[in-house]
Write an enzyme that holds these catalytic residues in place. Structure first.
Site, PDB file in Angstrom:
ATOM      1  N   SER A  98       0.964  -1.232   0.066  1.00 51.95           N
ATOM      2  CA  SER A  98      -0.034  -0.009   0.030  1.00 51.95           C
ATOM      3  C   SER A  98       0.822   1.147   0.055  1.00 51.95           C
ATOM      4  O   SER A  98       1.750   1.631  -0.837  1.00 51.95           O
ATOM      5  CB  SER A  98      -0.892  -0.060   1.237  1.00 51.95           C
ATOM      6  OG  SER A  98      -1.886   1.034   1.065  1.00 51.95           O
ATOM      7  N   HIS A 123      -2.554  -1.183  -4.367  1.00 48.85           N
ATOM      8  CA  HIS A 123      -4.221  -1.219  -4.468  1.00 48.85           C
ATOM      9  C   HIS A 123      -4.482   0.378  -4.231  1.00 48.85           C
ATOM     10  O   HIS A 123      -3.680   1.007  -3.968  1.00 48.85           O
ATOM     11  CB  HIS A 123      -4.471  -2.331  -3.341  1.00 48.85           C
ATOM     12  CG  HIS A 123      -4.243  -1.665  -2.054  1.00 48.85           C
ATOM     13  ND1 HIS A 123      -4.745  -2.549  -0.818  1.00 48.85           N
ATOM     14  CD2 HIS A 123      -3.941  -0.644  -1.390  1.00 48.85           C
ATOM     15  CE1 HIS A 123      -4.401  -1.954   0.230  1.00 48.85           C
ATOM     16  NE2 HIS A 123      -3.947  -0.689  -0.034  1.00 48.85           N
TER      17      HIS A 123
END
Length: 194
Positions: A98, A123
């Site tokens: 992330s 993501h």
């Protein structure tokens, strides 16, 4: 309470002890080994600014083993990495997920690395809000704008086309170190300093 090792050094004035992270900081090494939040961002930004003041021409290394975290906290680190004069090298040990992966990609071009068994995951931003319908709409618009900003920066940092970044960040997208190199998040997979 976390256990932090202490390093003892001999100096002309006797023994001096440092916690391991302070000792690494003397070598211009910062370790991001936790969730990215306002506290970790403030500490990391302060360390970057301190090292720039110490020597604005010498590279700084950030070792990353992070599950990610707050977008705004991560952007504070990202902006500071770009703001300061020294090049910032990034090295993934373990997992950069992330916002951790975003910061890994944010290192100076040619100075972004991962160890052979490291993993990288990108993501789209996660969010959740409660409240009145209008407040939920406002937050939804904001998270879409943040997603677009993050994707645009990933395009710049990786050289991937926007369509691919949008597709890959739609869900959790895991990469081994060599795949992260092919993707452009890192420049090299390193296994030894030899």
């Amino acid at each position: 309470m976390a256990l932090v090792p202490v390093v003892v050094e001999q100096t002309s004035r006797g023994e001096r002890s440092y916690d391991i992270f302070s000792r690494l900081l003397k070598e211009r090494i910062i370790f991001l080994g936790d969730e990215i939040n306002d506290v970790t961002a403030s500490l990391l930004v302060a360390q970057l600014l301190f090292l720039e003041a110490e020597d604005p021409d010498k590279d700084i290394q950030i070792y990353i083993n992070s599950p990610g975290g707050s977008i705004t906290a991560g952007m504070a680190i990202y902006d500071t990495m770009n703001y300061i004069k020294p090049d910032v090298s990034t090295i993934c040990v373990g997992m950069a997920a992330s916002m951790g992966a975003f910061l890994l990609a944010a290192g100076a071009k040619g100075k972004r690395f991962a160890l052979p068994n490291a993993e990288v995951m990108i993501h789209q931003p996660l969010g959740g809000t409660r409240g009145q319908a209008e407040d939920i709409r406002i937050h939804a618009e904001r998270i879409v704008k943040l997603r677009d900003t993050l994707n645009k920066i990933l395009v710049e940092r990786t050289g991937q086309p926007l369509e691919r970044v949008q597709k890959d960040t739609d869900r959790d997208f895991f990469m081994e170190a060599k795949e992260a190199k092919e993707y452009g998040i890192i420049d090299e997979v390193i296994s030894s300093r030899k």
